[in-house]
Design a protein around this motif. Sequence first.
Motif, mmCIF file in Angstrom:
data_model
loop_
_atom_site.group_PDB
_atom_site.id
_atom_site.type_symbol
_atom_site.label_atom_id
_atom_site.label_comp_id
_atom_site.label_asym_id
_atom_site.label_seq_id
_atom_site.Cartn_x
_atom_site.Cartn_y
_atom_site.Cartn_z
ATOM 1 N N THR A 84 43.266 40.165 32.295
ATOM 2 C CA THR A 84 44.212 41.240 31.991
ATOM 3 C C THR A 84 43.577 42.256 31.043
ATOM 4 O OG1 THR A 84 45.162 39.785 30.287
ATOM 5 C CG2 THR A 84 46.264 39.847 32.420
ATOM 6 N N THR A 114 42.797 42.084 39.883
ATOM 7 C CA THR A 114 42.981 43.478 40.279
ATOM 8 C C THR A 114 41.768 43.897 41.104
ATOM 9 O OG1 THR A 114 41.994 44.211 38.179
ATOM 10 C CG2 THR A 114 44.408 44.173 38.310
ATOM 11 N N SER A 130 48.207 44.409 39.283
ATOM 12 C CA SER A 130 47.695 43.051 39.106
ATOM 13 C C SER A 130 48.539 42.058 39.898
ATOM 14 C CB SER A 130 47.694 42.665 37.628
ATOM 15 O OG SER A 130 48.999 42.745 37.095
#
Length: 339
Positions: A84, A114, A130
């Motif tokens: 992330t 992603t 995502s």
Amino acid sequence: MRRIPAPASRRRRALGRVVALCVAASALLTACGRSAADDGDAGRMPGAPTGVTATAGSATSVHVMWNAAAAASDIAGYEVYQGTAKAKKVKDVPASERMVDITRLSPSTTYVFTVRARDTEGRLGPPSRSVRVTTPAAVADRSAPSRPLGVRGRVMGSRIVQLSWSPSEDDRKVVSYEIHQSGTKIHSVGGNQTAAVITGLRPGTRYSFTVRARDAADNFSPASAPVRLTTAPGSDDGRATAPSAFRATAHRKDGSYYLDLSWVPPRVDGVVTQYQIQLDGQPATSLVWGGTAPREKASYSFYIGREAGVTHRVRIRAMLPDGTWGAFSPERTVTTGRP
């Protein structure tokens, strides 16, 4: 009484207002009057890939898929990132492919992925939304799933086929099925699926497909019997890729008329996130879902003017996961102010 068609000048004014004033629904990002593929700005970076999905292939692997990204120049490849805030690149994928297996993962762990597109000029586009996936628990299992039986195939046009098969059996659980073309893996679906749609094929070409089942411990079944299919010659309309159950009506609100559309997305593997609406023979609106795209039924409404008695022809088509347009739906005719 026979209704007199609106003059051409009035119809052109109405269409002009559609192109100038199309509105975005809360779940949509809408580009008016042209498709994403028609954006000719040579300085524009590649768009973010849409339709990204991630499916556990086993306790230690994940299969990531996405749709072709729009770009002003040719796409050179894709980069897959894991994580992330400090996402790290884990795979480089050539432009000809839009799927990849991420391996050496940990069981019972949630991962976030992603995807970004890179064009031939070296420009890297923004990341896709995502997607999260959790790998199943590791199991002590040395028994492979049974061979998929009853594999069947159906040609759906010059560049698309559909495969289906009976579920494999496993002493634990089938986690995924892999589709191979002439011995090379080209696709993967979850263990709860027993069908797959393969796009991006060549017209008038003979293909051989097999299916293998895979469990959480990375045990593979024997390959199914081969299914040999020949795609249709030439460039057909690919009717099987058209949105179905297409409906169009008009309603009036605050002195203005709006066109209400509904349809069922075409059945393809991957997620359809982009559509083009054609009004009176001209592209009027492109829709790109910014959130979760509907799979069962979609709807959209947009402004078409303030005059009653104006007749419009409308139809819609979808951008397929391989980056090509599918077939148009049947055309519907709607007249404002008509009950």
